[in-house]
Structures are given as C-alpha cells and as structure tokens.
Design an enzyme around this catalytic site. Structure first.
Site, PDB file in Angstrom:
ATOM      1  N   TYR A 198       0.823  -1.214   0.000  1.00 25.64           N
ATOM      2  CA  TYR A 198       0.000   0.000   0.000  1.00 25.64           C
ATOM      3  C   TYR A 198       0.862   1.272   0.000  1.00 25.64           C
ATOM      4  O   TYR A 198       0.383   2.352  -0.289  1.00 25.64           O
ATOM      5  CB  TYR A 198      -0.942   0.035   1.215  1.00 25.64           C
ATOM      6  CG  TYR A 198      -2.051  -1.013   1.194  1.00 25.64           C
ATOM      7  CD1 TYR A 198      -2.268  -1.807   0.078  1.00 25.64           C
ATOM      8  CD2 TYR A 198      -2.878  -1.196   2.294  1.00 25.64           C
ATOM      9  CE1 TYR A 198      -3.267  -2.761   0.057  1.00 25.64           C
ATOM     10  CE2 TYR A 198      -3.892  -2.151   2.280  1.00 25.64           C
ATOM     11  CZ  TYR A 198      -4.070  -2.935   1.155  1.00 25.64           C
ATOM     12  OH  TYR A 198      -5.063  -3.886   1.144  1.00 25.64           O
ATOM     13  N   ASP A 255      -5.246  -6.916   5.815  1.00 21.37           N
ATOM     14  CA  ASP A 255      -6.464  -6.154   5.514  1.00 21.37           C
ATOM     15  C   ASP A 255      -7.589  -7.118   5.128  1.00 21.37           C
ATOM     16  O   ASP A 255      -8.707  -7.089   5.663  1.00 21.37           O
ATOM     17  CB  ASP A 255      -6.139  -5.210   4.335  1.00 21.37           C
ATOM     18  CG  ASP A 255      -7.227  -4.186   4.081  1.00 21.37           C
ATOM     19  OD1 ASP A 255      -8.199  -4.145   4.845  1.00 21.37           O
ATOM     20  OD2 ASP A 255      -7.092  -3.432   3.103  1.00 21.37           O
ATOM     21  N   ASP A 269      -3.473 -17.818   0.614  1.00 22.19           N
ATOM     22  CA  ASP A 269      -4.660 -18.434   0.003  1.00 22.19           C
ATOM     23  C   ASP A 269      -5.188 -19.557   0.882  1.00 22.19           C
ATOM     24  O   ASP A 269      -6.397 -19.700   1.087  1.00 22.19           O
ATOM     25  CB  ASP A 269      -4.364 -18.914  -1.430  1.00 22.19           C
ATOM     26  CG  ASP A 269      -2.984 -19.531  -1.586  1.00 22.19           C
ATOM     27  OD1 ASP A 269      -2.198 -19.498  -0.619  1.00 22.19           O
ATOM     28  OD2 ASP A 269      -2.687 -20.060  -2.669  1.00 22.19           O
ATOM     29  N   LYS A 297       3.280 -15.381   1.173  1.00 22.36           N
ATOM     30  CA  LYS A 297       3.107 -15.995  -0.143  1.00 22.36           C
ATOM     31  C   LYS A 297       4.523 -16.262  -0.625  1.00 22.36           C
ATOM     32  O   LYS A 297       4.955 -15.804  -1.689  1.00 22.36           O
ATOM     33  CB  LYS A 297       2.314 -15.018  -1.047  1.00 22.36           C
ATOM     34  CG  LYS A 297       1.840 -15.582  -2.347  1.00 22.36           C
ATOM     35  CD  LYS A 297       0.687 -16.567  -2.228  1.00 22.36           C
ATOM     36  CE  LYS A 297       0.365 -17.179  -3.575  1.00 22.36           C
ATOM     37  NZ  LYS A 297      -0.452 -18.392  -3.495  1.00 22.36           N
ATOM     38  N   ASP A 303     -10.904  -8.575   7.741  1.00 23.83           N
ATOM     39  CA  ASP A 303     -12.322  -8.391   7.420  1.00 23.83           C
ATOM     40  C   ASP A 303     -13.037  -9.733   7.345  1.00 23.83           C
ATOM     41  O   ASP A 303     -14.160  -9.881   7.833  1.00 23.83           O
ATOM     42  CB  ASP A 303     -12.494  -7.645   6.098  1.00 23.83           C
ATOM     43  CG  ASP A 303     -12.563  -6.140   6.304  1.00 23.83           C
ATOM     44  OD1 ASP A 303     -12.153  -5.684   7.390  1.00 23.83           O
ATOM     45  OD2 ASP A 303     -13.028  -5.422   5.400  1.00 23.83           O
TER      46      ASP A 303
END
Ligand code: NAD
Length: 351
Positions: free
Chosen positions: A139, A241, A217, A185, A245
C-alpha cells in the site's frame, strides 16, 4: 503519577458509546486521567478541521487514545482529505507511527448463532487475534503508478518493519494461546520469502511461542474451514487487511468488535471496528460493547493492566450469558436493553 488517556468520542453514536466505556472504566477506580478532545465532524464544526492541533497535543501528552467513531452525511461533500475519517484517522496513524493493527475476532458463546459458520465449526468458541502491519508493504511501496499501458505497485518490506510487527505478534501470543501463524506468499513473492525468514529469526527470542507459516490463500480457506486452529495470525498490510475483514465477519456482529493500532513504546489508538452509525445516532440504542472492549484492549496493550482488561471482558461475557442484548444482537428469548442500560449492566458486574 496518574497516566493520561485521550478520549476522542467523535460523531454519530461515538459520544453515546464512549460515555458507557468511561462509565465502565470509572468503576475499576484506576489511576487514570481522561482528557477529552474534539475529532472528526465535531471538530470540523468547531475548529474547521477534523484533527485540530489541540487534539494532537492532547494525544501527545497521553499514554493512549480511546477513539469512538467519526463521519456522517453532514461532512460527506467535503474534499476527501478533509473528511472526518481521512482527515483524522490517517494523520493520527502517521503522526504516532501506529504500525501494528490488532483486530481480535471473538465469538462470545451466547452469540454463536450470529455467525455465518455452522455451529459445529465454532463450537467451544472462536477467539483469534489478527496482527496486521499497517504502515508499509504494497500500500505504501514506491514506485507506484498508472500509464496508458500499465498499472504498478511495489511490495517492499524493510527488515526493521518486519521485526517490529513480528515482536508485537509474539508478545500478544504470550498473553493468549502462545501460538503464532505467520501469513505469506513465500512460494511466489520475494518480499514474502524475506518476511518468512525475518519472522523465523525473531522467533528465536520467543521459544515459548509456537510458530507456523501459512500461505495466504490457504489461510483464507482455513479461516472458514477450521478457524479454531488459530490463536494469533501475523500478516503484512494487504493480506492482513483482507483476512481481518474475513475473520471479523465470521463473528456476525459488528457492534461487538474492538481494535487497536499500536506504535512504539506501547502507545496506541483503540476503537471499535464499526463507524459512527448515523442511522441510529441520538436514539440511545447503539451497542456500546465494541467501545467497552476497546477500552479493555487499551488497558492490556498500553497500560499493562492485564487483570483489569480481563475484568471488563468477563463482565461483558456475563451480561451476555444472562441474556441481555442491544437491538443489533437481539435474539428470541433475550432481554432487550438500550445503550446506557448495557453500560450499567457491564459496570455493575465489575467490583
Ligand atoms: P457503520 O459501521 O457506521 O454502520 C453500518 C451498520 O451497522 C449501520 O446499520 C449501523 O446502524 C450498524 N452499527 C454500527 N455500529 C453499531 C453499534 N455499535 N450498535 C448498533 N448498530 C451498529 O458503517 P457505515 O454506515 O458504512 O458508515 C457510517 C459513517 O461512519 C460514515 O461516515 C463512515 O465514513 C464512518 N466510518 C467511520 C469509521 C471510523 O470512525 N473508524 C469506520 C467506518 C465508517
């Protein structure tokens, strides 16, 4: 000397739920001074900006910030950077370098039917904590841009950034189930190989904590398949992030979930994950429990008051076990209460 906490109630239901959190804190008779300051839309109306200098100063002289919620239709037409959320929360994160975002996802047993998961999957309680890196990663990495032909971002982590967030996760695990699952990852991204190696290095100082690594994943899948396997989940900015959620939605009740954003030296900002709920503001019916549980996190992480934090959490659990509910978590056979009544019930259970 009494520690000071900056109290930024904000807009909408912010002041209503904050009053209940302070009521509960007062009941604990702690050696804390509370300093109220304006933030968000309320501050725009009074001082012309969402985060006035007086508020920054009040936060600077405090050990932590207890934050309510900001925003509402009244300020939605302002330019984005002047709006309550962008104009207050983002600068606060930046000024105080709040690099660690802590988001617990806990299902209180009596609220299990609010979860989207099958009862047998969450039986015995779901209680996990996501520790997300908040100020770096893809980000924020340079370069980023868009041309006619392409769009690009840069995922980059510096060693000290991974080290400090890993420490937060291991320290948090020490106060909980002593297990950290680090998300990456590493099968595809070099940044994530670096992340995995650095976390493994930091882990050497925490032999009492069990560390495992999981691809993002797989983690997204495991969170809905068997979420009880997790204690602390450690993740970078983007993966954290998404997973935070996903995890919070598993609990089914937005009015119940607290969060913390922590910087160096234990300083932190504590707030419910929900917003200012303008649709129910002023009606006295908001659920104050996320705000009350945010104050418990503040005691635990910024003031080192673990037993007092637990007192608040147990009080909330007891009140729910006895069948009291605000409208948003109401179910058949329960006793409906308003915001102030819920605050009274929780504070009566303390001491
Ligand atoms: P919201 O979280 O405020 O509300 C979503 C829904 O959940 C609403 O129906 C609301 O009534 C309900 N709800 C939320 N908290 C509740 C509580 N404690 N008790 C009972 N019901 C509750 O999200 P939104 O409607 O998307 O946003 C409203 C405003 O809040 C916007 O201005 C937005 O920018 C702002 N916002 C602020 C923050 C923050 O301060 N950190 C976070 C999210 C949204």
């Amino acid at each position: 000397m009494a520690k000071q906490v900056a109290v930024l109630a904000g807009d909408g239901i912010g002041p209503e739920i904050m009053a209940e959190a302070i009521k509960v804190l007062d009941k604990l008779k702690l050696d804390i001074k509370y300093k109220e300051a304006d933030v968000g839309g309320a501050a725009i109306d009074k001082h012309g900006k969402a985060l006035p200098q007086e508020t920054i100063d009040a936060c600077r002289e405090s050990a932590a910030i207890l934050f309510g919620a900001v925003g509402g239709p009244k300020w939605e037409k302002l330019p984005p950077e002047q709006q309550p959320e962008r104009g207050a929360l983002l600068p606060l994160r930046k000024i105080f370098d709040l690099y660690a975002n802590l988001r617990p996802a806990k299902i209180f047993a009596p609220l299990a039917d609010a979860s989207t998961l099958r009862p047998d999957i969450i039986e015995g309680g779901l209680d996990l904590l996501i520790v997300r890196e908040l100020t770096s990663g893809i980000y924020f990495g340079d370069p980023k841009g868009i041309t006619e032909e392409e769009g690009f971002d840069t995922m980059r982590y510096k060693k000290h950034e991974v080290e400090r967030i890993a420490k937060v996760a291991f320290e948090a695990a020490r106060k909980r189930g002593k297990k950290v699952t680090s998300i990456d990852k590493a099968n595809v991204l070099s940044t994530m190989v670096f992340w995995r190696n650095t976390v493994t290095e930091v882990h050497k100082k925490y032999p009492d904590i069990e560390l495992s690594h999981m691809y993002v994943d797989n983690a997204a899948m495991q969170l809905v398949r068997n979420p009880k396997q997790f204690d602390v989940i450690l993740a970078g900015n983007m993966f954290g992030d998404i997973l935070s959620d996903e995890a919070s939605m598993l609990t089914g009740s937005i009015g119940m979930l607290p969060s913390a954003s922590i910087g160096e030296g234990g300083f932190g900002l504590y707030e419910p994950i929900h917003g200012s709920a303008p649709d129910i503001a002023g009606k006295g019916i908001a659920n104050p429990l996320a705000q009350i549980l945010s104050s418990a996190m503040l005691l635990r992480h910024s003031l080192n008051m673990e037993s007092e934090a637990r007192k608040i959490e147990s009080a909330v659990e007891e009140v729910l076990n006895e069948g009291y509910r605000t409208g948003d978590i109401m179910s058949v056979g329960c006793q409906k209460v308003n915001c102030a009544e819920m605050g009274n019930l929780v504070s009566e259970k303390i001491g």
